[in-house]
Design a protein around this motif. Sequence first.
Motif, PDB file in Angstrom:
ATOM      1  N   THR A 141      60.620  44.894  33.494  1.00 12.55           N
ATOM      2  CA  THR A 141      59.659  45.592  34.347  1.00 12.55           C
ATOM      3  C   THR A 141      58.294  45.634  33.661  1.00 12.55           C
ATOM      4  OG1 THR A 141      60.368  47.712  33.463  1.00 12.55           O
ATOM      5  CG2 THR A 141      61.380  47.030  35.539  1.00 12.55           C
ATOM      6  N   ILE A 142      57.897  44.460  33.128  1.00 11.33           N
ATOM      7  CA  ILE A 142      56.543  44.357  32.565  1.00 11.33           C
ATOM      8  C   ILE A 142      55.623  43.892  33.690  1.00 11.33           C
ATOM      9  CG2 ILE A 142      55.058  43.172  30.903  1.00 11.33           C
ATOM     10  CD1 ILE A 142      57.584  42.806  29.149  1.00 11.33           C
ATOM     11  N   ARG A 143      54.527  44.613  33.888  1.00 11.90           N
ATOM     12  CA  ARG A 143      53.565  44.221  34.922  1.00 11.90           C
ATOM     13  C   ARG A 143      52.191  44.073  34.290  1.00 11.90           C
ATOM     14  NH1 ARG A 143      52.764  48.250  38.787  1.00 11.90           N
ATOM     15  NH2 ARG A 143      53.493  49.848  37.358  1.00 11.90           N
ATOM     16  N   ALA A 144      51.426  43.085  34.770  1.00 17.60           N
ATOM     17  CA  ALA A 144      50.055  42.892  34.274  1.00 17.60           C
ATOM     18  C   ALA A 144      49.160  42.578  35.458  1.00 17.60           C
ATOM     19  CB  ALA A 144      50.013  41.739  33.270  1.00 17.60           C
ATOM     20  N   PHE A 145      48.053  43.259  35.563  1.00 16.65           N
ATOM     21  CA  PHE A 145      47.095  42.922  36.619  1.00 16.65           C
ATOM     22  C   PHE A 145      45.675  43.294  36.219  1.00 16.65           C
ATOM     23  CE2 PHE A 145      48.313  47.135  37.301  1.00 16.65           C
ATOM     24  CZ  PHE A 145      49.639  47.174  37.716  1.00 16.65           C
ATOM     25  N   CYS A 146      44.750  42.759  37.019  1.00 20.04           N
ATOM     26  CA  CYS A 146      43.335  43.064  36.843  1.00 20.04           C
ATOM     27  C   CYS A 146      42.914  44.052  37.905  1.00 20.04           C
ATOM     28  CB  CYS A 146      42.485  41.826  37.112  1.00 20.04           C
ATOM     29  SG  CYS A 146      42.410  40.754  35.742  1.00 20.04           S
ATOM     30  N   VAL A 147      42.048  44.953  37.501  1.00 21.06           N
ATOM     31  CA  VAL A 147      41.326  45.752  38.479  1.00 21.06           C
ATOM     32  C   VAL A 147      39.918  45.181  38.468  1.00 21.06           C
ATOM     33  CG1 VAL A 147      40.357  48.034  38.891  1.00 21.06           C
ATOM     34  CG2 VAL A 147      42.758  47.793  38.261  1.00 21.06           C
ATOM     35  N   SER A 148      39.413  44.890  39.651  1.00 20.50           N
ATOM     36  CA  SER A 148      38.135  44.183  39.736  1.00 20.50           C
ATOM     37  C   SER A 148      37.129  44.990  40.567  1.00 20.50           C
ATOM     38  CB  SER A 148      38.423  42.815  40.360  1.00 20.50           C
ATOM     39  OG  SER A 148      37.268  42.056  40.373  1.00 20.50           O
ATOM     40  N   PRO A 149      36.343  45.852  39.887  1.00 17.41           N
ATOM     41  CA  PRO A 149      35.391  46.683  40.647  1.00 17.41           C
ATOM     42  C   PRO A 149      34.188  45.878  41.119  1.00 17.41           C
ATOM     43  CG  PRO A 149      35.849  47.621  38.456  1.00 17.41           C
ATOM     44  CD  PRO A 149      36.340  46.204  38.455  1.00 17.41           C
ATOM     45  N   GLY A 150      33.566  46.405  42.181  1.00 16.60           N
ATOM     46  CA  GLY A 150      32.262  45.889  42.625  1.00 16.60           C
ATOM     47  C   GLY A 150      31.186  46.666  41.884  1.00 16.60           C
ATOM     48  N   TYR A 151      30.256  47.294  42.626  1.00 18.17           N
ATOM     49  CA  TYR A 151      29.170  48.043  41.975  1.00 18.17           C
ATOM     50  C   TYR A 151      29.523  49.517  41.918  1.00 18.17           C
ATOM     51  CZ  TYR A 151      26.681  43.776  41.892  1.00 18.17           C
ATOM     52  OH  TYR A 151      26.339  42.483  41.619  1.00 18.17           O
ATOM     53  N   ILE A 152      29.807  49.980  40.727  1.00 15.61           N
ATOM     54  CA  ILE A 152      30.240  51.365  40.517  1.00 15.61           C
ATOM     55  C   ILE A 152      29.119  52.096  39.785  1.00 15.61           C
ATOM     56  CG2 ILE A 152      32.077  52.831  39.554  1.00 15.61           C
ATOM     57  CD1 ILE A 152      33.104  50.747  41.647  1.00 15.61           C
ATOM     58  N   GLU A 153      28.871  53.341  40.204  1.00 17.91           N
ATOM     59  CA  GLU A 153      27.744  54.089  39.647  1.00 17.91           C
ATOM     60  C   GLU A 153      28.071  54.606  38.241  1.00 17.91           C
ATOM     61  OE1 GLU A 153      26.288  56.499  42.826  1.00 17.91           O
ATOM     62  OE2 GLU A 153      24.737  57.365  41.532  1.00 17.91           O
ATOM     63  N   THR A 154      27.613  53.891  37.235  1.00 15.93           N
ATOM     64  CA  THR A 154      27.822  54.283  35.826  1.00 15.93           C
ATOM     65  C   THR A 154      26.553  53.913  35.046  1.00 15.93           C
ATOM     66  OG1 THR A 154      28.615  52.117  35.095  1.00 15.93           O
ATOM     67  CG2 THR A 154      30.286  53.616  35.987  1.00 15.93           C
ATOM     68  N   GLY A 155      26.569  54.192  33.753  1.00 19.39           N
ATOM     69  CA  GLY A 155      25.436  53.810  32.910  1.00 19.39           C
ATOM     70  C   GLY A 155      25.185  52.311  32.958  1.00 19.39           C
ATOM     71  N   MET A 156      26.276  51.542  33.104  1.00 12.15           N
ATOM     72  CA  MET A 156      26.141  50.076  33.108  1.00 12.15           C
ATOM     73  C   MET A 156      25.273  49.607  34.283  1.00 12.15           C
ATOM     74  SD  MET A 156      29.200  47.264  33.086  1.00 12.15           S
ATOM     75  CE  MET A 156      29.649  47.364  31.376  1.00 12.15           C
ATOM     76  N   THR A 157      25.524  50.155  35.472  1.00  9.44           N
ATOM     77  CA  THR A 157      24.750  49.739  36.650  1.00  9.44           C
ATOM     78  C   THR A 157      23.449  50.541  36.759  1.00  9.44           C
ATOM     79  OG1 THR A 157      26.187  51.195  37.921  1.00  9.44           O
ATOM     80  CG2 THR A 157      26.636  48.838  38.066  1.00  9.44           C
ATOM     81  N   GLY A 158      23.343  51.634  36.000  1.00  8.45           N
ATOM     82  CA  GLY A 158      22.104  52.424  35.979  1.00  8.45           C
ATOM     83  C   GLY A 158      20.930  51.590  35.476  1.00  8.45           C
ATOM     84  N   LYS A 159      21.247  50.511  34.743  1.00  8.61           N
ATOM     85  CA  LYS A 159      20.176  49.659  34.178  1.00  8.61           C
ATOM     86  C   LYS A 159      19.587  48.718  35.235  1.00  8.61           C
ATOM     87  CE  LYS A 159      23.145  48.634  30.629  1.00  8.61           C
ATOM     88  NZ  LYS A 159      23.744  47.742  29.671  1.00  8.61           N
ATOM     89  N   ILE A 160      20.265  48.580  36.409  1.00 11.27           N
ATOM     90  CA  ILE A 160      19.791  47.618  37.423  1.00 11.27           C
ATOM     91  C   ILE A 160      18.570  48.226  38.134  1.00 11.27           C
ATOM     92  CG2 ILE A 160      20.413  46.357  39.538  1.00 11.27           C
ATOM     93  CD1 ILE A 160      23.373  46.633  38.670  1.00 11.27           C
ATOM     94  N   PRO A 161      17.451  47.475  38.259  1.00  9.49           N
ATOM     95  CA  PRO A 161      16.286  48.020  38.953  1.00  9.49           C
ATOM     96  C   PRO A 161      16.611  48.378  40.412  1.00  9.49           C
ATOM     97  CG  PRO A 161      15.777  45.929  37.858  1.00  9.49           C
ATOM     98  CD  PRO A 161      17.250  46.128  37.754  1.00  9.49           C
ATOM     99  N   GLU A 162      15.951  49.454  40.939  1.00 10.33           N
ATOM    100  CA  GLU A 162      16.237  49.960  42.293  1.00 10.33           C
ATOM    101  C   GLU A 162      16.137  48.863  43.351  1.00 10.33           C
ATOM    102  OE1 GLU A 162      17.586  52.754  43.503  1.00 10.33           O
ATOM    103  OE2 GLU A 162      17.855  53.260  41.379  1.00 10.33           O
ATOM    104  N   ALA A 163      15.091  48.004  43.231  1.00 12.53           N
ATOM    105  CA  ALA A 163      14.893  46.949  44.243  1.00 12.53           C
ATOM    106  C   ALA A 163      16.097  45.999  44.277  1.00 12.53           C
ATOM    107  CB  ALA A 163      13.614  46.176  43.925  1.00 12.53           C
ATOM    108  N   GLU A 164      16.639  45.712  43.103  1.00 13.41           N
ATOM    109  CA  GLU A 164      17.823  44.843  43.020  1.00 13.41           C
ATOM    110  C   GLU A 164      19.017  45.525  43.671  1.00 13.41           C
ATOM    111  OE1 GLU A 164      18.662  41.705  41.590  1.00 13.41           O
ATOM    112  OE2 GLU A 164      16.504  41.543  41.867  1.00 13.41           O
ATOM    113  N   LYS A 165      19.165  46.832  43.381  1.00 15.72           N
ATOM    114  CA  LYS A 165      20.302  47.583  43.934  1.00 15.72           C
ATOM    115  C   LYS A 165      20.260  47.541  45.452  1.00 15.72           C
ATOM    116  CE  LYS A 165      21.126  51.025  40.396  1.00 15.72           C
ATOM    117  NZ  LYS A 165      20.909  52.391  39.998  1.00 15.72           N
ATOM    118  N   GLU A 166      19.049  47.709  46.028  1.00 14.79           N
ATOM    119  CA  GLU A 166      18.929  47.697  47.493  1.00 14.79           C
ATOM    120  C   GLU A 166      19.389  46.362  48.058  1.00 14.79           C
ATOM    121  OE1 GLU A 166      15.003  49.068  48.671  1.00 14.79           O
ATOM    122  OE2 GLU A 166      15.342  50.894  47.462  1.00 14.79           O
TER     123      GLU A 166
END
Length: 243
Positions: free
Chosen positions: A174-199
């Motif tokens: 019962t070994i399972r392996a998978f990926c979770v693949s997020p889109g654009y999630i509001e975190t510090g990582m995406t906080g760096k994207i300029p507002e115009a790009e986000k729109e």
Amino acid sequence: MKVLVTGASKGIGRAIAMKLQHSFDLVLHATTEDRLEATWSGLINPERHTRLCADFSDSDALKGFCSNLKKLAGASLYAVINNAGLTLDKSILFQPEADIDTLIQVNLKAPVMISKTAFKIFHSRQQGVIINMSSCVGETGNAFQCVYAATKAGLAGFTMSLAREAGALLPSHTIRAFCVSPGYIETGMTGKIPEAEKEKYMLNIPARRMGQPDEVAGVVAFLLTDEAAYINGSEIKINGGIV
Ligand SMILES: NC(=O)c1ccc[n+]([C@@H]2O[C@H](COP(=O)([O-])OP(=O)(O)OC[C@H]3O[C@@H](n4cnc5c(N)ncnc54)[C@H](OP(=O)(O)O)[C@@H]3O)[C@@H](O)[C@H]2O)c1
């Protein structure tokens, strides 16, 4: 049972730690204990959990992390959630080789080495779960994220192979392996994207909003339950229907 969450100092990793803290004994990771402090002090019952920190851009620190994980969690390790990651956005024309090495080391080599450590434990116990945090850009590609996207695509291929290899090595497990693949999630990582790009990004998301770290954490928590026992070797997309 113990669950490792890497990159638990903020963003998606912190949300996962907060969600799982009542169900599992957590091994929480960030680059340093100082960076982990805000998450640690937010835990209801910190004495139940453990900290294990390392900067994965340093190969020796990564090796030490894997051997400490084995010593610390050993046979009681139920799952690893390889969530730590970073972006170093730049045109490939100007991306220094050092950035390329760091992206590959942190986003790909670290989850591969940690998965390998966990897989050895799971192989002998014939049970365990590996969740690797990929990204929608691993599938679609993204300008100025060539190497980041390559690491996430590589991680998806690695993870699907791992699920198949478990089946090839062990007829009944019962070994399972998978990926979770997020889109654009509001975190510090995406906080760096300029507002115009986000729109611009929002126009491609039917939900017309960014996701919240909790919305990823809820799916990760479900994937660790018995109700998700027949989900294996797949990529779970959490992206508001991005096209
Ligand atoms: N946010 C999104 O829209 C999005 C979309 C798709 C995929 N993802 C993926 O989801 C994961 C979490 O992203 P996030 O948005 O929550 O990012 P975040 O808020 O920037 O958090 C990143 C985490 O990774 C850790 N980390 C960074 N560099 C590291 C290194 N050299 N060694 C070890 N740990 C390191 C950080 O620890 P420190 O605090 O100690 O630096 C932090 O805990 C990443 O793998 C990311 O690629 C995110």
